[in-house]
Design a protein around this motif. Structure first.
Motif, PDB file in Angstrom:
ATOM      1  N   THR A  27      -2.037  23.157  -5.753  1.00 26.28           N
ATOM      2  CA  THR A  27      -2.762  21.899  -5.548  1.00 26.28           C
ATOM      3  C   THR A  27      -1.858  20.699  -5.797  1.00 26.28           C
ATOM      4  O   THR A  27      -1.987  19.667  -5.134  1.00 26.28           O
ATOM      5  N   GLY A  28      -0.915  20.822  -6.751  1.00 19.33           N
ATOM      6  CA  GLY A  28       0.000  19.718  -7.020  1.00 19.33           C
ATOM      7  C   GLY A  28       0.931  19.436  -5.862  1.00 19.33           C
ATOM      8  O   GLY A  28       1.148  18.271  -5.480  1.00 19.33           O
ATOM      9  N   ILE A  29       1.483  20.512  -5.275  1.00 21.89           N
ATOM     10  CA  ILE A  29       2.360  20.336  -4.115  1.00 21.89           C
ATOM     11  C   ILE A  29       1.579  19.753  -2.944  1.00 21.89           C
ATOM     12  O   ILE A  29       2.049  18.831  -2.250  1.00 21.89           O
ATOM     13  N   ALA A  30       0.366  20.268  -2.713  1.00 25.21           N
ATOM     14  CA  ALA A  30      -0.452  19.763  -1.606  1.00 25.21           C
ATOM     15  C   ALA A  30      -0.809  18.286  -1.821  1.00 25.21           C
ATOM     16  O   ALA A  30      -0.702  17.474  -0.885  1.00 25.21           O
ATOM     17  N   PHE A  31      -1.221  17.939  -3.035  1.00 24.57           N
ATOM     18  CA  PHE A  31      -1.577  16.552  -3.327  1.00 24.57           C
ATOM     19  C   PHE A  31      -0.386  15.622  -3.124  1.00 24.57           C
ATOM     20  O   PHE A  31      -0.500  14.568  -2.472  1.00 24.57           O
ATOM     21  N   THR A  32       0.763  15.995  -3.673  1.00 26.16           N
ATOM     22  CA  THR A  32       1.953  15.155  -3.556  1.00 26.16           C
ATOM     23  C   THR A  32       2.381  14.987  -2.102  1.00 26.16           C
ATOM     24  O   THR A  32       2.701  13.877  -1.653  1.00 26.16           O
ATOM     25  N   ALA A  33       2.357  16.101  -1.357  1.00 26.40           N
ATOM     26  CA  ALA A  33       2.769  16.038   0.049  1.00 26.40           C
ATOM     27  C   ALA A  33       1.832  15.155   0.867  1.00 26.40           C
ATOM     28  O   ALA A  33       2.286  14.337   1.688  1.00 26.40           O
ATOM     29  N   ILE A  34       0.527  15.270   0.630  1.00 28.54           N
ATOM     30  CA  ILE A  34      -0.446  14.489   1.403  1.00 28.54           C
ATOM     31  C   ILE A  34      -0.322  12.996   1.083  1.00 28.54           C
ATOM     32  O   ILE A  34      -0.323  12.147   1.988  1.00 28.54           O
ATOM     33  N   VAL A  35      -0.206  12.658  -0.196  1.00 26.82           N
ATOM     34  CA  VAL A  35      -0.110  11.246  -0.581  1.00 26.82           C
ATOM     35  C   VAL A  35       1.183  10.624  -0.062  1.00 26.82           C
ATOM     36  O   VAL A  35       1.187   9.492   0.443  1.00 26.82           O
TER      37      VAL A  35
ATOM     38  N   TYR B 199       4.063   7.358   4.070  1.00 30.86           N
ATOM     39  CA  TYR B 199       4.950   7.287   5.241  1.00 30.86           C
ATOM     40  C   TYR B 199       4.209   6.736   6.460  1.00 30.86           C
ATOM     41  O   TYR B 199       4.732   5.872   7.184  1.00 30.86           O
ATOM     42  N   CYS B 200       2.984   7.219   6.689  1.00 26.24           N
ATOM     43  CA  CYS B 200       2.207   6.759   7.851  1.00 26.24           C
ATOM     44  C   CYS B 200       1.873   5.278   7.752  1.00 26.24           C
ATOM     45  O   CYS B 200       1.957   4.542   8.740  1.00 26.24           O
ATOM     46  N   VAL B 201       1.488   4.843   6.536  1.00 21.56           N
ATOM     47  CA  VAL B 201       1.171   3.425   6.354  1.00 21.56           C
ATOM     48  C   VAL B 201       2.391   2.562   6.650  1.00 21.56           C
ATOM     49  O   VAL B 201       2.293   1.493   7.274  1.00 21.56           O
ATOM     50  N   LEU B 202       3.575   3.021   6.223  1.00 25.48           N
ATOM     51  CA  LEU B 202       4.801   2.243   6.450  1.00 25.48           C
ATOM     52  C   LEU B 202       5.300   2.372   7.896  1.00 25.48           C
ATOM     53  O   LEU B 202       5.651   1.367   8.536  1.00 25.48           O
ATOM     54  N   ARG B 203       5.286   3.586   8.416  1.00 25.31           N
ATOM     55  CA  ARG B 203       5.848   3.828   9.745  1.00 25.31           C
ATOM     56  C   ARG B 203       4.984   3.236  10.860  1.00 25.31           C
ATOM     57  O   ARG B 203       5.504   2.699  11.847  1.00 25.31           O
ATOM     58  N   PHE B 204       3.693   3.321  10.718  1.00 28.74           N
ATOM     59  CA  PHE B 204       2.808   2.888  11.794  1.00 28.74           C
ATOM     60  C   PHE B 204       2.045   1.615  11.447  1.00 28.74           C
ATOM     61  O   PHE B 204       0.924   1.406  11.908  1.00 28.74           O
ATOM     62  N   ARG B 205       2.650   0.789  10.626  1.00 32.64           N
ATOM     63  CA  ARG B 205       2.017  -0.487  10.272  1.00 32.64           C
ATOM     64  C   ARG B 205       1.965  -1.414  11.492  1.00 32.64           C
ATOM     65  O   ARG B 205       2.731  -1.246  12.459  1.00 32.64           O
ATOM     66  N   ASN B 206       1.086  -2.364  11.430  1.00 35.35           N
ATOM     67  CA  ASN B 206       0.953  -3.332  12.528  1.00 35.35           C
ATOM     68  C   ASN B 206       2.179  -4.245  12.592  1.00 35.35           C
ATOM     69  O   ASN B 206       2.544  -4.875  11.605  1.00 35.35           O
ATOM     70  N   ARG B 207       2.819  -4.264  13.755  1.00 40.13           N
ATOM     71  CA  ARG B 207       3.984  -5.121  13.954  1.00 40.13           C
ATOM     72  C   ARG B 207       3.902  -5.754  15.346  1.00 40.13           C
ATOM     73  O   ARG B 207       3.381  -5.118  16.276  1.00 40.13           O
TER      74      ARG B 207
ATOM     75  N   VAL C  83       0.829  -1.206   0.000  1.00 34.70           N
ATOM     76  CA  VAL C  83       0.000   0.000   0.000  1.00 34.70           C
ATOM     77  C   VAL C  83       0.864   1.257   0.000  1.00 34.70           C
ATOM     78  O   VAL C  83       0.597   2.220  -0.733  1.00 34.70           O
ATOM     79  N   ALA C  84       1.912   1.261   0.809  1.00 32.45           N
ATOM     80  CA  ALA C  84       2.817   2.410   0.862  1.00 32.45           C
ATOM     81  C   ALA C  84       3.494   2.642  -0.484  1.00 32.45           C
ATOM     82  O   ALA C  84       3.607   3.782  -0.956  1.00 32.45           O
ATOM     83  N   ILE C  85       3.941   1.571  -1.119  1.00 32.22           N
ATOM     84  CA  ILE C  85       4.582   1.691  -2.439  1.00 32.22           C
ATOM     85  C   ILE C  85       3.583   2.205  -3.472  1.00 32.22           C
ATOM     86  O   ILE C  85       3.904   3.061  -4.306  1.00 32.22           O
ATOM     87  N   ALA C  86       2.341   1.699  -3.423  1.00 28.10           N
ATOM     88  CA  ALA C  86       1.314   2.137  -4.367  1.00 28.10           C
ATOM     89  C   ALA C  86       1.032   3.632  -4.209  1.00 28.10           C
ATOM     90  O   ALA C  86       0.913   4.369  -5.196  1.00 28.10           O
ATOM     91  N   LEU C  87       0.932   4.111  -2.981  1.00 25.83           N
ATOM     92  CA  LEU C  87       0.690   5.536  -2.740  1.00 25.83           C
ATOM     93  C   LEU C  87       1.846   6.387  -3.248  1.00 25.83           C
ATOM     94  O   LEU C  87       1.643   7.452  -3.861  1.00 25.83           O
ATOM     95  N   ALA C  88       3.072   5.938  -2.995  1.00 22.71           N
ATOM     96  CA  ALA C  88       4.234   6.684  -3.471  1.00 22.71           C
ATOM     97  C   ALA C  88       4.259   6.737  -4.994  1.00 22.71           C
ATOM     98  O   ALA C  88       4.566   7.778  -5.593  1.00 22.71           O
ATOM     99  N   LEU C  89       3.899   5.627  -5.647  1.00 30.43           N
ATOM    100  CA  LEU C  89       3.867   5.598  -7.112  1.00 30.43           C
ATOM    101  C   LEU C  89       2.780   6.519  -7.668  1.00 30.43           C
ATOM    102  O   LEU C  89       2.965   7.140  -8.722  1.00 30.43           O
ATOM    103  N   VAL C  90       1.643   6.602  -6.969  1.00 29.38           N
ATOM    104  CA  VAL C  90       0.575   7.520  -7.397  1.00 29.38           C
ATOM    105  C   VAL C  90       1.077   8.958  -7.376  1.00 29.38           C
ATOM    106  O   VAL C  90       0.860   9.734  -8.319  1.00 29.38           O
ATOM    107  N   ALA C  91       1.770   9.346  -6.303  1.00 27.99           N
ATOM    108  CA  ALA C  91       2.292  10.706  -6.188  1.00 27.99           C
ATOM    109  C   ALA C  91       3.340  10.996  -7.255  1.00 27.99           C
ATOM    110  O   ALA C  91       3.278  12.009  -7.966  1.00 27.99           O
ATOM    111  N   ILE C  92       4.302  10.090  -7.389  1.00 32.10           N
ATOM    112  CA  ILE C  92       5.382  10.292  -8.361  1.00 32.10           C
ATOM    113  C   ILE C  92       4.825  10.245  -9.787  1.00 32.10           C
ATOM    114  O   ILE C  92       5.177  11.064 -10.641  1.00 32.10           O
ATOM    115  N   GLY C  93       3.920   9.287 -10.046  1.00 34.54           N
ATOM    116  CA  GLY C  93       3.327   9.164 -11.381  1.00 34.54           C
ATOM    117  C   GLY C  93       2.522  10.385 -11.768  1.00 34.54           C
ATOM    118  O   GLY C  93       2.531  10.798 -12.936  1.00 34.54           O
TER     119      GLY C  93
END
Length: 266
Positions: A46-54, A59-67, A3-13
């Motif tokens: 809007t582009g900067i805001a969208f990229t930063a939020i995604v 980061y949140c999905v990766l950092r605070f994942r269930n472990r 999920v984290a990788i998919a979100l990062a790819l959406v922002a970069i793409g």
């Protein structure tokens, strides 16, 4: 992780697609470069805001994942974070609104030297009315619209006798002269739009709306209806031709006026 990788790819793409996209607006042919500038500012904010939020979500999905061995903490309030979000949002909204309000003020402030013309929309064609030798348009009324007077020009108004009427043909305008465009609709909502001019406005039955612009480039430009107006909406098209001043006056002299049409109907 996926999920984290998919979100990062959406922002970069999204950023890569915007930079490499072939779908840019057509070259401008009027004085409304301000509108392009406002759109670019909006895209940046809007582009900067969208990229930063995604990316933050990734980061949140990766950092605070269930472990195993980690326990979530519940923090119902964070005054410092709320203040930062409030201030940041306020600055962002103001930055989005300010350029638009400035351009809108210019858009509705018509130069005193502008020539008035009228465009009338009806299913599914455009009609144009231009001032004759007196330089003024005659009065109109919806009560006067009929088969012999489709634009509703007042026969009792002397200023309307020499008005030039173009039904379903092309509109010609002189280059470099500001034009105030009066807009009327006979039946339903329409919207006269020439993409190269960047100027348009809804045409509302029973009302007269307007915009103004100055043609800056000669050539032929397609006009479309930018408001869904029925089955023939897609074919409601016209043509605006921007020419030199002398050519414009020669064309204007060849066009029919209201007086002969009124005499023929009586």
């Amino acid at each position: 992780m996926l999920v984290a990788i998919a979100l990062a790819l959406v922002a970069i793409g999204s950023v890569v697609f915007h930079v490499m996209s072939p779908w840019w607006w057509t070259p401008i042919a009027s004085n409304w470069g301000y509108i392009d500038d406002t759109l670019i500012v909006t895209f940046w904010i809007t582009g900067i805001a969208f990229t930063a939020i995604v990316l933050f979500l990734a980061y949140c999905v990766l950092r605070f994942r269930n472990r195993p061995g980690h326990r979530a903490e519940h923090e119902p309030e964070n005054k410092r974070l709320e203040w930062w979000l409030t201030i940041g949002t306020t600055i962002g909204v103001a930055a989005l609104l300010a350029p638009g309000l400035i351009v809108w003020h210019r858009f509705i402030t018509v130069p005193p030297e502008a020539t008035e013309i009228e465009i009338v929309g009806q299913q599914w064609q455009w009609s144009f009315r231009l001032p004759g030798r007196d330089g003024r348009l005659g009065a109109v009324s919806v009560r006067l619209i009929g088969p012999d007077n489709p634009l509703g020009i007042d026969p009792a108004d002397p200023a309307g006798q020499d008005d030039v009427i173009v039904e379903g043909g092309e509109l010609r305008l002189p280059i470099g002269r500001p034009v105030k465009v009066l807009l009327r609709a006979v039946d339903v909502l329409h919207n006269f739009y020439v993409p190269e001019f960047r100027a348009k406005m809804d045409m509302v039955p029973g009302q007269v709306t307007f915009f103004w612009f100055t043609p800056t480039r000669t050539g032929a430009f397609e006009a479309v209806c930018a408001e869904l107006c029925g089955l023939g909406h897609a074919v409601m098209r016209g043509r605006v031709v921007v020419v030199e001043e002398s050519e414009y006056h020669a064309w204007l002299e060849r066009q029919p006026t209201f007086a002969p049409r009124l005499a023929a109907a009586q």
